[in-house]
Write a protein that holds these residues in place. Structure first.
Motif, mmCIF file in Angstrom:
data_model
loop_
_atom_site.group_PDB
_atom_site.id
_atom_site.type_symbol
_atom_site.label_atom_id
_atom_site.label_comp_id
_atom_site.label_asym_id
_atom_site.label_seq_id
_atom_site.Cartn_x
_atom_site.Cartn_y
_atom_site.Cartn_z
ATOM 1 N N GLU A 110 29.821 29.247 34.919
ATOM 2 C CA GLU A 110 31.153 29.960 34.943
ATOM 3 C C GLU A 110 32.200 29.031 35.262
ATOM 4 O OE1 GLU A 110 30.780 34.318 35.807
ATOM 5 O OE2 GLU A 110 29.441 33.580 37.330
ATOM 6 N N PRO A 111 32.820 28.356 34.609
ATOM 7 C CA PRO A 111 34.098 27.448 34.752
ATOM 8 C C PRO A 111 35.185 28.160 34.865
ATOM 9 C CG PRO A 111 33.289 27.028 32.531
ATOM 10 C CD PRO A 111 32.197 27.889 33.189
ATOM 11 N N LYS A 112 35.060 29.341 34.177
ATOM 12 C CA LYS A 112 36.656 30.180 34.258
ATOM 13 C C LYS A 112 36.593 31.058 35.342
ATOM 14 C CE LYS A 112 38.221 27.687 30.919
ATOM 15 N NZ LYS A 112 39.194 26.668 31.087
ATOM 16 N N LEU A 113 35.634 31.028 36.374
ATOM 17 C CA LEU A 113 35.513 32.287 37.308
ATOM 18 C C LEU A 113 36.715 32.545 38.072
ATOM 19 C CD1 LEU A 113 32.365 32.709 39.629
ATOM 20 C CD2 LEU A 113 34.663 32.315 40.627
ATOM 21 N N GLU A 114 37.585 31.587 38.634
ATOM 22 C CA GLU A 114 38.429 31.858 39.209
ATOM 23 C C GLU A 114 39.564 32.585 38.282
ATOM 24 O OE1 GLU A 114 40.030 28.104 41.353
ATOM 25 O OE2 GLU A 114 38.118 27.803 42.440
ATOM 26 N N ALA A 115 39.752 32.186 37.154
ATOM 27 C CA ALA A 115 40.858 32.850 36.424
ATOM 28 C C ALA A 115 40.247 34.060 35.982
ATOM 29 C CB ALA A 115 40.855 31.801 34.844
ATOM 30 N N ARG A 116 39.071 34.646 35.710
ATOM 31 C CA ARG A 116 38.436 35.682 35.656
ATOM 32 C C ARG A 116 38.571 36.814 36.824
ATOM 33 N NH1 ARG A 116 33.423 37.744 36.771
ATOM 34 N NH2 ARG A 116 32.593 35.905 36.877
ATOM 35 N N HIS A 117 38.500 35.992 38.009
ATOM 36 C CA HIS A 117 38.528 36.765 39.336
ATOM 37 C C HIS A 117 40.353 37.227 39.458
ATOM 38 C CE1 HIS A 117 34.858 35.684 41.632
ATOM 39 N NE2 HIS A 117 34.672 36.404 40.456
ATOM 40 N N ALA A 118 41.055 36.245 39.214
ATOM 41 C CA ALA A 118 42.485 36.488 39.188
ATOM 42 C C ALA A 118 43.100 37.521 38.169
ATOM 43 C CB ALA A 118 43.321 35.186 39.075
ATOM 44 N N GLY A 119 42.447 37.418 36.904
ATOM 45 C CA GLY A 119 42.802 38.525 35.861
ATOM 46 C C GLY A 119 42.408 39.872 36.072
ATOM 47 N N GLY A 120 41.160 39.870 36.685
ATOM 48 C CA GLY A 120 40.677 41.247 37.291
ATOM 49 C C GLY A 120 41.449 41.697 38.342
ATOM 50 N N PHE A 121 41.983 40.944 39.236
ATOM 51 C CA PHE A 121 42.752 41.404 40.519
ATOM 52 C C PHE A 121 44.030 41.889 39.856
ATOM 53 C CE2 PHE A 121 45.596 40.673 44.161
ATOM 54 C CZ PHE A 121 45.018 41.569 44.914
ATOM 55 N N ALA A 122 44.699 41.132 39.190
ATOM 56 C CA ALA A 122 46.122 41.614 38.388
ATOM 57 C C ALA A 122 45.745 42.845 37.647
ATOM 58 C CB ALA A 122 46.533 40.170 37.562
ATOM 59 N N ALA A 123 44.802 43.144 36.790
ATOM 60 C CA ALA A 123 44.307 44.332 36.240
ATOM 61 C C ALA A 123 44.438 45.332 37.010
ATOM 62 C CB ALA A 123 43.313 44.107 35.343
ATOM 63 N N LEU A 124 43.729 45.284 38.071
ATOM 64 C CA LEU A 124 43.675 46.262 39.110
ATOM 65 C C LEU A 124 45.054 46.859 39.764
ATOM 66 C CD1 LEU A 124 40.500 45.481 41.120
ATOM 67 C CD2 LEU A 124 40.645 47.411 39.477
ATOM 68 N N ILE A 125 45.832 45.797 39.933
ATOM 69 C CA ILE A 125 47.263 46.171 40.425
ATOM 70 C C ILE A 125 48.132 46.741 39.308
ATOM 71 C CG2 ILE A 125 49.356 45.054 41.168
ATOM 72 C CD1 ILE A 125 47.670 42.884 42.469
ATOM 73 N N PHE A 126 48.027 46.226 38.139
ATOM 74 C CA PHE A 126 48.732 47.085 36.957
ATOM 75 C C PHE A 126 48.194 48.405 36.766
ATOM 76 C CE2 PHE A 126 48.276 48.164 32.463
ATOM 77 C CZ PHE A 126 49.673 48.309 32.195
#
Length: 283
Positions: free
Chosen positions: A246-262
């Motif tokens: 999962e080399p993009k794990l941090e980006a996936r976590h950040a994207g999920g967190f941003a989606a929740l805020i939205f």
């Protein structure tokens, strides 16, 4: 008339299925299956957790730990296992510079297969940063011949392919090997580990073809001064193999967190619009 016959046939079919299900459940309750040796061991073995920084909803990678894990992979695991889905230049995500990545590729012990364009004969060339890590063995036949008839799996996605993920890798290589317990042999006299295999309490069937990879503390000398205990090396290589999967794990976590805020903001705006539209409505 036809509907009545169909209803009777359907009812009979359901009755037979229910009767078969009842019989199966009844037999299972009366004569439960005997406990296997693997179940006996796994029920009595603690589930150790690696507690990696990447675990959890907002987990992040520790570049220093990833570099240590790559060092363990390079010096211990790469003799038998490959990571064919990873390119040398991907190591720059771990904090290595471009010259360091180029040097690692050039010095890698296995070179790229590159048939001679003139003769067609098999040849090799030095690795480039754009190349993926080469396979250790040319094919499964060569792998079996060198590993007691076992094919070492590619480790690129191993933490996704095994239940438990990084924790499984950590337990298996760091805390799984050892002599068979006397209680196990007393309970299951015919379960002795066959010649050429090794007992590992965290492996599915308890017997694994891979020799203990981490034999003692200090097997790998870390360049950052971290004490290389077996436990630490197991954690570090588990972290590195989590990154390869999962080399993009941090980006996936950040994207999920941003989606929740939205979504939260969107729900608030919808509620406000609802209140504004219906504010003059008489109830």
């Amino acid at each position: 008339m036809v509907r009545a016959i169909a209803a009777v046939v359907g009812a009979a079919f359901v009755f037979v299925l229910a009767l078969a299900l009842f019989g199966t459940v009844s037999d299972r309750i009366k004569t439960p299956p005997a406990e296997t040796a693997a179940e006996w061991v796994h029920d009595r073995t603690p589930s150790l957790n690696a507690d990696l920084p990447s675990a959890g909803l907002l987990g992040k990678y520790d570049d220093r730990q990833l570099q240590r894990g790559f060092q363990v992979f390079k010096e211990v695991c790469s003799a038998c296992h490959s990571i064919r889905l990873v390119a040398f230049r991907d190591l720059q995500q771990l904090g290595y510079s471009e010259p360091e990545t180029k040097a690692i590729a050039q010095q890698w012990q296995i070179e790229q297969p590159s048939p001679n364009p003139d003769t067609g004969e098999t040849a090799t060339r030095k690795n480039l940063p754009s190349d993926h890590f080469p396979l250790v063995f040319a094919n499964d036949i060569a792998a079996r011949a060198a590993n007691n008839n076992a094919v070492p799996p590619d480790l690129s996605d191993i933490t996704k392919a095994r239940e438990g993920g990084a924790d499984y890798v950590y337990r298996l290589v760091g805390h799984g090997y050892g002599p068979q317990p006397a209680e196990l042999l007393k309970e299951f006299p015919d379960i002795a580990t066959p010649k050429g295999l090794y007992y590992n309490k965290y492996f599915a069937n308890l017997n694994i073809a891979m020799p203990p990879p981490l034999k003692s503390d200090g097997q790998v000398q870390y360049t950052d001064g971290t004490k290389p205990t077996v436990d630490q090396m197991a954690k570090d290589v588990a972290s590195f193999l989590t990154w390869t999967a999962e080399p993009k794990l941090e980006a996936r976590h950040a994207g999920g967190f941003a989606a929740l805020i939205f979504l939260l903001i969107f729900c608030f705006l919808c509620w406000g619009a609802y209140q504004n539209v219906w504010r003059d409505e008489v109830h």
